[in-house]
Design a protein around this motif. Sequence first.
Motif, PDB file in Angstrom:
ATOM      1  N   ARG A 145       9.801   2.601   1.923  1.00  0.00           N
ATOM      2  CA  ARG A 145       9.570   1.247   0.917  1.00  0.00           C
ATOM      3  C   ARG A 145      10.582   1.244   0.733  1.00  0.00           C
ATOM      4  N   ARG A 146      10.945   0.571   0.229  1.00  0.00           N
ATOM      5  CA  ARG A 146      12.559   0.481  -1.114  1.00  0.00           C
ATOM      6  C   ARG A 146      11.489  -0.534  -2.767  1.00  0.00           C
ATOM      7  N   ALA A 147      12.331   0.647  -3.659  1.00  0.00           N
ATOM      8  CA  ALA A 147      11.773   0.631  -4.820  1.00  0.00           C
ATOM      9  C   ALA A 147      12.347  -0.012  -5.728  1.00  0.00           C
ATOM     10  N   ASP A 148      13.484  -1.020  -5.184  1.00  0.00           N
ATOM     11  CA  ASP A 148      14.285  -2.233  -5.548  1.00  0.00           C
ATOM     12  C   ASP A 148      13.358  -3.344  -5.498  1.00  0.00           C
ATOM     13  N   ARG A 170       0.955  -1.326   0.350  1.00  0.00           N
ATOM     14  CA  ARG A 170       0.241  -0.056  -0.157  1.00  0.00           C
ATOM     15  C   ARG A 170       0.398   0.607  -0.038  1.00  0.00           C
ATOM     16  N   LEU A 171       2.199   1.207   0.315  1.00  0.00           N
ATOM     17  CA  LEU A 171       2.997   2.365   0.654  1.00  0.00           C
ATOM     18  C   LEU A 171       3.317   2.353  -0.769  1.00  0.00           C
ATOM     19  N   LYS A 172       4.049   4.019  -1.554  1.00  0.00           N
ATOM     20  CA  LYS A 172       4.427   3.895  -3.126  1.00  0.00           C
ATOM     21  C   LYS A 172       5.656   4.670  -2.543  1.00  0.00           C
ATOM     22  N   PRO A 173       6.569   4.194  -3.794  1.00  0.00           N
ATOM     23  CA  PRO A 173       7.970   3.798  -3.411  1.00  0.00           C
ATOM     24  C   PRO A 173       8.436   4.815  -2.779  1.00  0.00           C
ATOM     25  N   GLY A 174       9.292   4.756  -1.522  1.00  0.00           N
ATOM     26  CA  GLY A 174       9.543   6.041  -0.489  1.00  0.00           C
ATOM     27  C   GLY A 174       8.930   6.726  -0.164  1.00  0.00           C
ATOM     28  N   ASP A 206      13.665  -0.133   4.052  1.00  0.00           N
ATOM     29  CA  ASP A 206      15.091   0.600   4.291  1.00  0.00           C
ATOM     30  C   ASP A 206      14.237   1.472   5.934  1.00  0.00           C
ATOM     31  N   TRP A 207      15.895   1.371   6.582  1.00  0.00           N
ATOM     32  CA  TRP A 207      15.120   0.842   7.800  1.00  0.00           C
ATOM     33  C   TRP A 207      16.060   2.100   8.474  1.00  0.00           C
ATOM     34  N   LYS A 208      16.053   2.660   9.451  1.00  0.00           N
ATOM     35  CA  LYS A 208      16.593   3.785  10.490  1.00  0.00           C
ATOM     36  C   LYS A 208      16.145   3.638  11.905  1.00  0.00           C
ATOM     37  N   GLU A 209      16.805   3.599  12.797  1.00  0.00           N
ATOM     38  CA  GLU A 209      15.823   3.817  13.870  1.00  0.00           C
ATOM     39  C   GLU A 209      16.174   5.199  15.012  1.00  0.00           C
TER      40      GLU A 209
END
Length: 83
Positions: free
Chosen positions: A75-78, A10-14, A39-42
């Motif tokens: 969300r990752r585009a790849d 449901r998320l757009k890329p990015g 892509d994850w960032k704490e």
Amino acid sequence: PSFFALLIDRLKPGGKLFLQTDRRPYWDYIVSIASQLMDWKEMPDGWGEEPLIRSRREMISKDQKLPVFRGVATRRADLSLEQ
């Protein structure tokens, strides 16, 4: 993983998903899944500017002096849903 698959679909890329909890075992599980699929960032020092509104749960946790674990999954585009 199936919950993250729904989110990714449901998320757009990015697109960003802001995650937060005060429960360490749940956090460890979230990190293990999110870091593989997105892509994850704490965010150990807080959210910064995003999101502008804090959750009620976060405010309660802070008032009770509980740790608050935060992270942003993008969300990752790849990576396709099938992958």
